[in-house]
Design a protein around this motif. Structure first.
Motif, PDB file in Angstrom:
ATOM      1  N   LEU A 111       0.830  -1.208   0.000  1.00  0.00           N
ATOM      2  CA  LEU A 111       0.000   0.000   0.000  1.00  0.00           C
ATOM      3  C   LEU A 111       0.860   1.252   0.000  1.00  0.00           C
ATOM      4  O   LEU A 111       0.545   2.235  -0.690  1.00  0.00           O
ATOM      5  CB  LEU A 111      -0.922  -0.011   1.223  1.00  0.00           C
ATOM      6  CG  LEU A 111      -2.050  -1.058   1.208  1.00  0.00           C
ATOM      7  CD1 LEU A 111      -2.798  -1.047   2.538  1.00  0.00           C
ATOM      8  CD2 LEU A 111      -3.012  -0.787   0.054  1.00  0.00           C
ATOM      9  N   GLN A 112       1.951   1.231   0.753  1.00  0.00           N
ATOM     10  CA  GLN A 112       2.842   2.391   0.766  1.00  0.00           C
ATOM     11  C   GLN A 112       3.413   2.661  -0.620  1.00  0.00           C
ATOM     12  O   GLN A 112       3.475   3.808  -1.071  1.00  0.00           O
ATOM     13  CB  GLN A 112       3.976   2.149   1.767  1.00  0.00           C
ATOM     14  CG  GLN A 112       3.531   2.137   3.221  1.00  0.00           C
ATOM     15  CD  GLN A 112       4.703   2.160   4.182  1.00  0.00           C
ATOM     16  OE1 GLN A 112       5.649   2.904   3.985  1.00  0.00           O
ATOM     17  NE2 GLN A 112       4.637   1.357   5.230  1.00  0.00           N
ATOM     18  N   ILE A 113       3.836   1.598  -1.296  1.00  0.00           N
ATOM     19  CA  ILE A 113       4.427   1.772  -2.625  1.00  0.00           C
ATOM     20  C   ILE A 113       3.396   2.316  -3.607  1.00  0.00           C
ATOM     21  O   ILE A 113       3.677   3.250  -4.381  1.00  0.00           O
ATOM     22  CB  ILE A 113       5.008   0.428  -3.121  1.00  0.00           C
ATOM     23  CG1 ILE A 113       6.274   0.086  -2.330  1.00  0.00           C
ATOM     24  CG2 ILE A 113       5.313   0.483  -4.616  1.00  0.00           C
ATOM     25  CD1 ILE A 113       6.892  -1.238  -2.706  1.00  0.00           C
ATOM     26  N   LEU A 144      13.702  -0.610  -4.117  1.00  0.00           N
ATOM     27  CA  LEU A 144      13.211  -1.060  -2.811  1.00  0.00           C
ATOM     28  C   LEU A 144      12.349  -2.306  -2.951  1.00  0.00           C
ATOM     29  O   LEU A 144      12.419  -3.215  -2.122  1.00  0.00           O
ATOM     30  CB  LEU A 144      12.409   0.058  -2.141  1.00  0.00           C
ATOM     31  CG  LEU A 144      13.216   1.278  -1.676  1.00  0.00           C
ATOM     32  CD1 LEU A 144      12.298   2.352  -1.139  1.00  0.00           C
ATOM     33  CD2 LEU A 144      14.222   0.867  -0.602  1.00  0.00           C
ATOM     34  N   ALA A 145      11.546  -2.370  -4.006  1.00  0.00           N
ATOM     35  CA  ALA A 145      10.722  -3.561  -4.233  1.00  0.00           C
ATOM     36  C   ALA A 145      11.598  -4.787  -4.490  1.00  0.00           C
ATOM     37  O   ALA A 145      11.291  -5.896  -4.030  1.00  0.00           O
ATOM     38  CB  ALA A 145       9.775  -3.324  -5.403  1.00  0.00           C
ATOM     39  N   PHE A 148      12.980  -5.922  -0.947  1.00  0.00           N
ATOM     40  CA  PHE A 148      12.076  -6.463   0.070  1.00  0.00           C
ATOM     41  C   PHE A 148      11.107  -7.512  -0.456  1.00  0.00           C
ATOM     42  O   PHE A 148      10.570  -8.287   0.332  1.00  0.00           O
ATOM     43  CB  PHE A 148      11.295  -5.317   0.722  1.00  0.00           C
ATOM     44  CG  PHE A 148      12.158  -4.360   1.476  1.00  0.00           C
ATOM     45  CD1 PHE A 148      12.801  -4.766   2.628  1.00  0.00           C
ATOM     46  CD2 PHE A 148      12.357  -3.073   1.028  1.00  0.00           C
ATOM     47  CE1 PHE A 148      13.613  -3.883   3.340  1.00  0.00           C
ATOM     48  CE2 PHE A 148      13.162  -2.193   1.727  1.00  0.00           C
ATOM     49  CZ  PHE A 148      13.794  -2.597   2.880  1.00  0.00           C
ATOM     50  N   PHE A 149      10.846  -7.544  -1.768  1.00  0.00           N
ATOM     51  CA  PHE A 149       9.890  -8.485  -2.317  1.00  0.00           C
ATOM     52  C   PHE A 149      10.602  -9.533  -3.161  1.00  0.00           C
ATOM     53  O   PHE A 149      11.810  -9.439  -3.411  1.00  0.00           O
ATOM     54  CB  PHE A 149       8.845  -7.760  -3.160  1.00  0.00           C
ATOM     55  CG  PHE A 149       7.970  -6.828  -2.385  1.00  0.00           C
ATOM     56  CD1 PHE A 149       7.620  -7.106  -1.072  1.00  0.00           C
ATOM     57  CD2 PHE A 149       7.483  -5.652  -2.952  1.00  0.00           C
ATOM     58  CE1 PHE A 149       6.809  -6.249  -0.343  1.00  0.00           C
ATOM     59  CE2 PHE A 149       6.679  -4.801  -2.237  1.00  0.00           C
ATOM     60  CZ  PHE A 149       6.341  -5.099  -0.927  1.00  0.00           C
ATOM     61  N   SER A 150       9.839 -10.516  -3.609  1.00  0.00           N
ATOM     62  CA  SER A 150      10.390 -11.510  -4.521  1.00  0.00           C
ATOM     63  C   SER A 150      10.595 -10.889  -5.899  1.00  0.00           C
ATOM     64  O   SER A 150      10.095  -9.793  -6.187  1.00  0.00           O
ATOM     65  CB  SER A 150       9.436 -12.702  -4.622  1.00  0.00           C
ATOM     66  OG  SER A 150       8.214 -12.308  -5.225  1.00  0.00           O
ATOM     67  N   ALA A 151      11.306 -11.602  -6.763  1.00  0.00           N
ATOM     68  CA  ALA A 151      11.584 -11.080  -8.102  1.00  0.00           C
ATOM     69  C   ALA A 151      10.291 -10.861  -8.881  1.00  0.00           C
ATOM     70  O   ALA A 151      10.149  -9.871  -9.612  1.00  0.00           O
ATOM     71  CB  ALA A 151      12.508 -12.037  -8.854  1.00  0.00           C
ATOM     72  N   LEU A 152       9.325 -11.765  -8.727  1.00  0.00           N
ATOM     73  CA  LEU A 152       8.056 -11.636  -9.450  1.00  0.00           C
ATOM     74  C   LEU A 152       7.260 -10.441  -8.948  1.00  0.00           C
ATOM     75  O   LEU A 152       6.713  -9.661  -9.748  1.00  0.00           O
ATOM     76  CB  LEU A 152       7.244 -12.922  -9.279  1.00  0.00           C
ATOM     77  CG  LEU A 152       5.928 -12.999 -10.064  1.00  0.00           C
ATOM     78  CD1 LEU A 152       6.193 -12.879 -11.554  1.00  0.00           C
ATOM     79  CD2 LEU A 152       5.195 -14.298  -9.746  1.00  0.00           C
ATOM     80  N   GLU A 153       7.208 -10.257  -7.638  1.00  0.00           N
ATOM     81  CA  GLU A 153       6.482  -9.114  -7.091  1.00  0.00           C
ATOM     82  C   GLU A 153       7.144  -7.799  -7.476  1.00  0.00           C
ATOM     83  O   GLU A 153       6.461  -6.813  -7.785  1.00  0.00           O
ATOM     84  CB  GLU A 153       6.396  -9.245  -5.567  1.00  0.00           C
ATOM     85  CG  GLU A 153       5.470 -10.329  -5.077  1.00  0.00           C
ATOM     86  CD  GLU A 153       5.487 -10.477  -3.570  1.00  0.00           C
ATOM     87  OE1 GLU A 153       4.412 -10.656  -2.973  1.00  0.00           O
ATOM     88  OE2 GLU A 153       6.584 -10.419  -2.992  1.00  0.00           O
ATOM     89  N   SER A 154       8.471  -7.759  -7.459  1.00  0.00           N
ATOM     90  CA  SER A 154       9.157  -6.528  -7.865  1.00  0.00           C
ATOM     91  C   SER A 154       8.948  -6.244  -9.349  1.00  0.00           C
ATOM     92  O   SER A 154       8.939  -5.079  -9.764  1.00  0.00           O
ATOM     93  CB  SER A 154      10.647  -6.627  -7.541  1.00  0.00           C
ATOM     94  OG  SER A 154      11.257  -7.690  -8.253  1.00  0.00           O
ATOM     95  N   LEU A 155       8.768  -7.293 -10.154  1.00  0.00           N
ATOM     96  CA  LEU A 155       8.446  -7.081 -11.579  1.00  0.00           C
ATOM     97  C   LEU A 155       7.091  -6.395 -11.706  1.00  0.00           C
ATOM     98  O   LEU A 155       6.925  -5.495 -12.556  1.00  0.00           O
ATOM     99  CB  LEU A 155       8.441  -8.412 -12.317  1.00  0.00           C
ATOM    100  CG  LEU A 155       8.021  -8.359 -13.804  1.00  0.00           C
ATOM    101  CD1 LEU A 155       8.960  -7.453 -14.600  1.00  0.00           C
ATOM    102  CD2 LEU A 155       7.978  -9.757 -14.399  1.00  0.00           C
ATOM    103  N   PHE A 156       6.123  -6.786 -10.885  1.00  0.00           N
ATOM    104  CA  PHE A 156       4.818  -6.118 -10.908  1.00  0.00           C
ATOM    105  C   PHE A 156       4.967  -4.638 -10.581  1.00  0.00           C
ATOM    106  O   PHE A 156       4.309  -3.789 -11.184  1.00  0.00           O
ATOM    107  CB  PHE A 156       3.875  -6.782  -9.899  1.00  0.00           C
ATOM    108  CG  PHE A 156       3.429  -8.158 -10.301  1.00  0.00           C
ATOM    109  CD1 PHE A 156       3.404  -8.525 -11.637  1.00  0.00           C
ATOM    110  CD2 PHE A 156       3.034  -9.083  -9.350  1.00  0.00           C
ATOM    111  CE1 PHE A 156       2.999  -9.802 -12.023  1.00  0.00           C
ATOM    112  CE2 PHE A 156       2.634 -10.356  -9.717  1.00  0.00           C
ATOM    113  CZ  PHE A 156       2.619 -10.716 -11.069  1.00  0.00           C
ATOM    114  N   VAL A 157       5.842  -4.318  -9.619  1.00  0.00           N
ATOM    115  CA  VAL A 157       6.082  -2.905  -9.276  1.00  0.00           C
ATOM    116  C   VAL A 157       6.678  -2.171 -10.467  1.00  0.00           C
ATOM    117  O   VAL A 157       6.285  -1.035 -10.778  1.00  0.00           O
ATOM    118  CB  VAL A 157       7.004  -2.797  -8.043  1.00  0.00           C
ATOM    119  CG1 VAL A 157       7.385  -1.342  -7.781  1.00  0.00           C
ATOM    120  CG2 VAL A 157       6.337  -3.396  -6.811  1.00  0.00           C
TER     121      VAL A 157
END
Length: 482
Positions: A111-113, A144-145, A148-157
């Motif tokens: 949510l912050q991102i 930052l994504a 703190f997140f997985s590679a797949l989640e950071s790709l969504f960012v």
């Protein structure tokens, strides 16, 4: 007088990973929770910068317009309000709401991102999407994504960032509208078409940069996490080996105790005449042997207690609130005969309180500190035990002060090391095992206590034990002398 502060705590693993597959590994919720506050503090700094920008906009509005920053007096206030409200919401969810399925640290940071990216898109639109370096702040959220997140989640960012920046450019330059054939004949509209082409190139270049940054940072993060996993596995192996070594040492030490006790028992039988008459010379030899055996027996007991304390440090189930005054009185009762033999008085003057810890270990801690004070005090002196309670900080300290040989400044940092002997202490007490203060150190670490030591050679030593999170009883105040 030299002083030194000591505190010990169990080292925390800085990177605890969730997910078994390489592309799914991310930091655990425990680590994310520790970083949420950092994001909130950083956001307060951004809010402060926006407030400063509004003040500058009121003073130098025309200068900002010349730099390409328009409508300065409206959007900064809106962004400030949104970020402030969001920060308070994050704090409320973190401190006042129970962790639930939809209130996890991972969702909190997501949510912050998203909110930050929306606000940043507004800032980029008004500050300038191509005329200023503001769009490059998107890269911070991608990095930052990745951390703190997985590679797949950071790709969504990264995809969200690219989409938001693309929308900002399309809306700002009205690139959804088609320019008619007749209008393109006009050179003025030809220049506008050329400008839109440049914007399109800028959009493609920056979106490409976003995905390049995501790929590079996510690869580096995976490498770091893989090495962190190796280090964690190595740490677990070392810890298991240490446990096995401690268990073996305790087993060997325990096996030495039985034959040593048998030898001392036989010596006493011989000395008492049960095996025939013994000459004075033989009796003196047997006395010296028994004294050495007694010292060795004390060493074995100290080693056993040391290993038991190390083992107990891994189990916090025995923790509870401990009556400190009762514990100290119990230690004094044990050590009073030793003190009386040297005409050393123990004066106790303290307000009672309860401290959270392991009762047996806190007793061992005080027993060893008081025993040390008696051992290294001069004859016909006194030992003072006092307490100070700080209600504002919800903590208390107990100080044991002796009037003895003291500790030299160069030896002070090492006094809690296992088997450490200072030359000054050896001259005063040759039977010391060098383990007593090691027991104090482990007990303090297991109970999250701090120690402060102040000493001067020939004047004495003061050991202060600092207890956090106490419960205080105003009606109890103990003052006595032994």
């Amino acid at each position: 007088m030299a002083t030194a502060d000591f505190s010990w705590s169990t080292p925390k693993q800085q990177f605890n990973l969730d997910g078994k597959k390489e592309g799914e590994q991310k930091l655990s919720d425990e680590i994310l929770r520790d970083n949420i506050r950092w994001f909130i503090i950083f956001r307060w700094a951004v809010i402060g910068a926006l407030i400063l920008f509004q003040i500058v906009a009121l003073i130098a509005s025309e200068e900002l317009t010349q730099l390409g920053i328009r409508e300065q007096q409206v959007w900064p206030l809106a962004i400030t309000v949104i970020l402030s409200a969001a920060n308070f919401a994050y704090i409320y969810a973190l401190d006042f709401c129970q962790p639930l399925k939809y209130n996890s640290p991972s969702i909190n940071i997501w949510l912050q991102i998203i909110v930050d990216l929306l606000c940043l898109s507004i800032v980029v639109h008004y500050v300038g999407s191509t005329a200023t370096p503001a769009p490059f702040f998107y890269i911070l959220h991608i990095a930052l994504a990745c951390i703190f997140f997985s590679a797949l989640e950071s790709l969504f960012v990264a995809i969200i960032v690219s989409a938001m920046y693309t929308i900002v450019l399309l809306v700002e330059n009205e690139m959804f509208y088609q320019v008619s054939q007749s209008i393109l004949i006009d050179p003025r509209f030809s220049n506008e078409s050329l400008q839109k082409g440049r914007v399109l190139v800028w959009m493609i270049a920056l979106d490409t940069l976003f995905f390049i940054v995501w790929y590079v940072v996510s690869r580096l993060t995976l490498v770091v996490r893989k090495h962190e996993q190796y280090l964690r596995d190595a740490y677990d192996q070392i810890n298991q080996a240490q446990i096995a070594k401690d268990q073996y040492a305790m087993l060997v030490t325990h096996q030495l105790k039985a034959p040593l006790d048998a030898i001392r028992s036989k010596i006493n039988l011989v000395k008492e005449g049960y095996c025939g008459e013994v000459s004075r010379e033989i009796e003196d030899v047997l006395t010296r042997i028994d004294k050495r055996g007694h010292n060795m027996s004390n060493l074995i007991l100290d080693v056993l207690r040391l290993e038991r304390l190390k083992t107990a440090g891994r189990n916090t189930n025995a923790m509870g609130y401990v009556d400190i005054s009762a514990t100290i009185n119990k230690c004094i009762d044990k050590l009073e005969p030793v003190a009386n033999a040297r005409n050393i008085k123990i004066k106790l003057s303290m307000q009672n309180f309860f401290a959270f810890g392991i009762p047996d270990q806190i007793e061992i801690l005080f027993e060893n500190i008081i025993a040390n004070a008696i051992t290294y005090s001069y004859d016909n002196t006194e030992i003072n035990i006092t307490s100070i309670i700080e209600l504002s900080g919800n903590l208390a300290s107990v100080t044991i002060t002796d009037h003895g040989i003291g500790i030299e400044a160069k030896d002070l940092p090492n006094i809690f090391d296992e088997y450490f002997y200072s030359p000054r202490a050896v001259m005063h007490n040759q039977s010391s095992s060098g383990i007593g203060l090691s027991l104090v150190k482990i007990a303090a670490a297991n109970n999250n206590l701090q120690l402060k030591v102040a000493s001067a050679p020939g004047l004495g030593t003061a050991f202060s034990v600092i207890f956090p999170n106490i419960q205080f009883l105003r009606e109890n105040h103990n003052a006595s002398a032994y």
